[in-house]
Write a protein that holds these residues in place. Structure first.
Motif, PDB file in Angstrom:
ATOM      1  N   THR A 142       0.867  -1.181   0.000  1.00 60.86           N
ATOM      2  CA  THR A 142       0.000   0.000   0.000  1.00 60.86           C
ATOM      3  C   THR A 142       0.901   1.229   0.000  1.00 60.86           C
ATOM      4  OG1 THR A 142      -1.671  -1.230   1.251  1.00 60.86           O
ATOM      5  CG2 THR A 142      -1.847   1.179   1.242  1.00 60.86           C
ATOM      6  N   VAL A 143       0.934   1.930  -1.122  1.00 60.11           N
ATOM      7  CA  VAL A 143       1.887   3.021  -1.328  1.00 60.11           C
ATOM      8  C   VAL A 143       1.145   4.360  -1.312  1.00 60.11           C
ATOM      9  CG1 VAL A 143       3.739   3.913  -2.780  1.00 60.11           C
ATOM     10  CG2 VAL A 143       3.256   1.454  -2.750  1.00 60.11           C
ATOM     11  N   VAL A 144       1.609   5.291  -0.474  1.00 58.55           N
ATOM     12  CA  VAL A 144       1.006   6.619  -0.350  1.00 58.55           C
ATOM     13  C   VAL A 144       2.025   7.663  -0.766  1.00 58.55           C
ATOM     14  CG1 VAL A 144       0.137   8.335   1.294  1.00 58.55           C
ATOM     15  CG2 VAL A 144      -0.599   5.945   1.469  1.00 58.55           C
ATOM     16  N   ASP A 145       1.622   8.557  -1.669  1.00 59.50           N
ATOM     17  CA  ASP A 145       2.470   9.685  -2.055  1.00 59.50           C
ATOM     18  C   ASP A 145       2.004  10.919  -1.292  1.00 59.50           C
ATOM     19  OD1 ASP A 145       4.060  11.603  -3.204  1.00 59.50           O
ATOM     20  OD2 ASP A 145       3.598  11.070  -5.280  1.00 59.50           O
ATOM     21  N   ARG A 146       2.837  11.380  -0.353  1.00 60.60           N
ATOM     22  CA  ARG A 146       2.465  12.511   0.486  1.00 60.60           C
ATOM     23  C   ARG A 146       2.676  13.864  -0.190  1.00 60.60           C
ATOM     24  NH1 ARG A 146       7.454  13.286   4.868  1.00 60.60           N
ATOM     25  NH2 ARG A 146       8.875  14.283   3.371  1.00 60.60           N
ATOM     26  N   ASN A 147       3.244  13.874  -1.392  1.00 63.26           N
ATOM     27  CA  ASN A 147       3.428  15.118  -2.139  1.00 63.26           C
ATOM     28  C   ASN A 147       2.112  15.904  -2.121  1.00 63.26           C
ATOM     29  OD1 ASN A 147       3.753  17.148  -4.073  1.00 63.26           O
ATOM     30  ND2 ASN A 147       4.759  15.809  -5.560  1.00 63.26           N
ATOM     31  N   PRO A 148       2.117  17.161  -1.633  1.00 67.83           N
ATOM     32  CA  PRO A 148       0.870  17.927  -1.564  1.00 67.83           C
ATOM     33  C   PRO A 148       0.143  18.050  -2.898  1.00 67.83           C
ATOM     34  CG  PRO A 148       2.602  19.027  -0.319  1.00 67.83           C
ATOM     35  CD  PRO A 148       3.270  17.901  -1.060  1.00 67.83           C
ATOM     36  N   LYS A 149       0.888  17.944  -3.998  1.00 71.74           N
ATOM     37  CA  LYS A 149       0.265  18.046  -5.315  1.00 71.74           C
ATOM     38  C   LYS A 149      -0.275  16.720  -5.827  1.00 71.74           C
ATOM     39  CE  LYS A 149       3.181  21.948  -6.724  1.00 71.74           C
ATOM     40  NZ  LYS A 149       4.166  22.457  -7.725  1.00 71.74           N
ATOM     41  N   ILE A 160       3.993  16.444   9.454  1.00 70.15           N
ATOM     42  CA  ILE A 160       4.143  15.943   8.092  1.00 70.15           C
ATOM     43  C   ILE A 160       4.294  14.421   8.163  1.00 70.15           C
ATOM     44  CG2 ILE A 160       5.561  15.978   6.018  1.00 70.15           C
ATOM     45  CD1 ILE A 160       6.409  18.828   6.787  1.00 70.15           C
ATOM     46  N   THR A 161       3.434  13.701   7.485  1.00 73.20           N
ATOM     47  CA  THR A 161       3.471  12.237   7.512  1.00 73.20           C
ATOM     48  C   THR A 161       4.867  11.739   7.140  1.00 73.20           C
ATOM     49  OG1 THR A 161       1.147  12.195   6.840  1.00 73.20           O
ATOM     50  CG2 THR A 161       2.394  10.142   6.609  1.00 73.20           C
ATOM     51  N   PRO A 162       5.497  10.916   7.958  1.00 71.46           N
ATOM     52  CA  PRO A 162       6.862  10.460   7.658  1.00 71.46           C
ATOM     53  C   PRO A 162       6.897   9.506   6.470  1.00 71.46           C
ATOM     54  CG  PRO A 162       6.005   9.310   9.580  1.00 71.46           C
ATOM     55  CD  PRO A 162       5.000  10.374   9.237  1.00 71.46           C
ATOM     56  N   THR A 163       8.008   9.521   5.751  1.00 68.09           N
ATOM     57  CA  THR A 163       8.207   8.579   4.655  1.00 68.09           C
ATOM     58  C   THR A 163       8.891   7.327   5.190  1.00 68.09           C
ATOM     59  OG1 THR A 163      10.315   9.634   4.089  1.00 68.09           O
ATOM     60  CG2 THR A 163       8.354  10.385   2.903  1.00 68.09           C
ATOM     61  N   LYS A 180       7.449  18.567  12.506  1.00 70.79           N
ATOM     62  CA  LYS A 180       6.333  19.432  12.912  1.00 70.79           C
ATOM     63  C   LYS A 180       6.021  20.385  11.763  1.00 70.79           C
ATOM     64  CE  LYS A 180       7.440  19.075  17.828  1.00 70.79           C
ATOM     65  NZ  LYS A 180       7.814  19.776  19.079  1.00 70.79           N
ATOM     66  N   GLY A 181       4.817  20.279  11.242  1.00 74.81           N
ATOM     67  CA  GLY A 181       4.461  21.005  10.027  1.00 74.81           C
ATOM     68  C   GLY A 181       4.297  22.495  10.184  1.00 74.81           C
ATOM     69  N   TRP A 182       4.449  23.024  11.388  1.00 74.22           N
ATOM     70  CA  TRP A 182       4.272  24.458  11.619  1.00 74.22           C
ATOM     71  C   TRP A 182       5.569  25.153  12.009  1.00 74.22           C
ATOM     72  CZ3 TRP A 182       3.222  20.563  14.971  1.00 74.22           C
ATOM     73  CH2 TRP A 182       3.695  20.660  16.285  1.00 74.22           C
ATOM     74  N   GLU A 231      10.694  16.647  -1.033  1.00 74.65           N
ATOM     75  CA  GLU A 231      10.557  16.823   0.407  1.00 74.65           C
ATOM     76  C   GLU A 231       9.487  17.866   0.699  1.00 74.65           C
ATOM     77  OE1 GLU A 231      13.223  18.044   4.356  1.00 74.65           O
ATOM     78  OE2 GLU A 231      14.098  18.113   2.349  1.00 74.65           O
ATOM     79  N   THR A 232       8.465  17.477   1.442  1.00 75.48           N
ATOM     80  CA  THR A 232       7.437  18.422   1.870  1.00 75.48           C
ATOM     81  C   THR A 232       7.993  19.254   3.026  1.00 75.48           C
ATOM     82  OG1 THR A 232       5.654  16.941   1.206  1.00 75.48           O
ATOM     83  CG2 THR A 232       5.106  18.664   2.797  1.00 75.48           C
ATOM     84  N   LYS A 233       7.910  20.563   2.896  1.00 76.68           N
ATOM     85  CA  LYS A 233       8.493  21.451   3.898  1.00 76.68           C
ATOM     86  C   LYS A 233       7.416  22.069   4.785  1.00 76.68           C
ATOM     87  CE  LYS A 233      12.516  22.590   1.060  1.00 76.68           C
ATOM     88  NZ  LYS A 233      13.415  21.775   1.885  1.00 76.68           N
ATOM     89  N   PRO A 234       7.773  22.342   6.047  1.00 79.48           N
ATOM     90  CA  PRO A 234       6.823  22.982   6.966  1.00 79.48           C
ATOM     91  C   PRO A 234       6.467  24.395   6.498  1.00 79.48           C
ATOM     92  CG  PRO A 234       8.702  22.041   8.148  1.00 79.48           C
ATOM     93  CD  PRO A 234       9.057  22.017   6.700  1.00 79.48           C
TER      94      PRO A 234
END
Length: 292
Positions: free
Chosen positions: A97-104, A140-143, A186-188, A278-281
């Motif tokens: 089960t593969v999840v792409d956390r890229n916001p786009k 941010i959901t960890p990879t 921490k996303g903030w 990399e998703t950034k805060p």
């Protein structure tokens, strides 16, 4: 009658006898626990099962996201690279089960992984929501690769509402997969500071939040559609080790659906990737200025 001097009366019962020679009856041995082996299919049979699952996914879930051959190849490479960089190994044909956390992107893909071939197969894809940025206490959901093992017992939603009337993990009976404690950004905070979160995958409020899937929204967990939750649960696609545990532990037996039909290519691994690098805060003040 008084006991003789120097002897104490015994309150212990006399040992049981088998009625023939006065010896205690032998203790019956406990029945042996038979743990079923992990299912194993060759590549041809596994591919045929993956096709059946794809048909069932479209029929039972709906809203399956179309993917081009190029997109499918990209999903497979992301999964293979992430697994190669982890301690997890593909030792049998299984669904990951593969999840792409890229916001786009904010998608999940079910992929058939094979132990001796790089020619993996995408089964289907649905919208999800992962950890948001710019909100306090949202991570941010960890990879990485996160196996669903009997070290932790998942649970089911009770369908209770919070103070805002939201059923945060879905309607009553929805499955919650628990992947344990993991470190997350921490996303903030732009400092990159981290903290530990309990990584779970679950449904969300069907009335108010499910329509928002497809963009970051969670506090760090992975939110999935309710019908897809049922699909994973019914086909046991993350429960191959739970099936084994159910043979000797009634807690796992009670958790799994009674009407389930486990797939012979069921797996255990949640793989979180980031196709954006990399998703950034997003800092809180910056978010406030964007809204003003």
């Amino acid at each position: 009658m008084n006991e003789p001097d120097g002897q104490a009366a015994s309150s212990s019962p006399a040992p049981s006898s088998n009625g023939t020679n006065g010896l205690p009856s032998p203790v019956e041995p406990s029945p042996a626990v038979v743990i079923p082996p992990l299912p194993s299919l060759d590549d041809k049979a596994a591919r045929a099962e993956a096709v059946k699952l794809s048909v069932s996914l479209h029929k039972e879930v709906g809203g399956v996201q179309p993917l081009t051959p190029t997109q499918k190849a990209h999903w497979i490479k992301l999964a293979q690279d992430t697994i190669a960089g982890s301690d997890f190994r593909i030792t049998r044909a299984q669904v990951i089960t593969v999840v792409d956390r890229n916001p786009k992107v904010q998608r999940l893909a079910l992929i058939l992984a094979l132990p001796d071939s790089p020619d993996w197969q995408v089964i289907g894809s649905v919208k999800v929501s992962t950890g948001n940025t710019g909100r306090k206490y949202y991570y941010i959901t960890p990879t990485g690769v996160f196996p669903n093992t009997p070290d932790r017992l998942g649970y089911r939603a009770e369908g209770t509402k919070n103070e805002n009337g939201i059923r945060g993990i879905g309607a009553k009976g929805m499955r919650v997969w628990d992947f344990g404690w993991h470190n997350a950004v921490k996303g903030w905070l732009v400092s990159g500071e981290t903290g530990d979160i309990r990584l779970e995958m679950h449904a969300t409020d069907p009335d108010f939040l499910e329509s928002r899937l497809g963009r970051p929204a969670s506090e760090g967990c992975v939110r999935i559609p309710a019908k897809f939750n049922v699909f994973l649960d019914r086909h046991g696609l993350l429960d191959v080790e739970y099936e084994q545990a159910a043979s000797y532990d009634d807690r796992f037996k009670a958790l799994l659906r009674k009407d389930r039909t486990p797939s012979p290519i069921a797996g255990e691994a949640l793989v979180v990737v980031d196709s954006g690098g990399e998703t950034k805060p997003v800092p809180l003040p910056a978010l406030a200025s964007q809204k003003s």
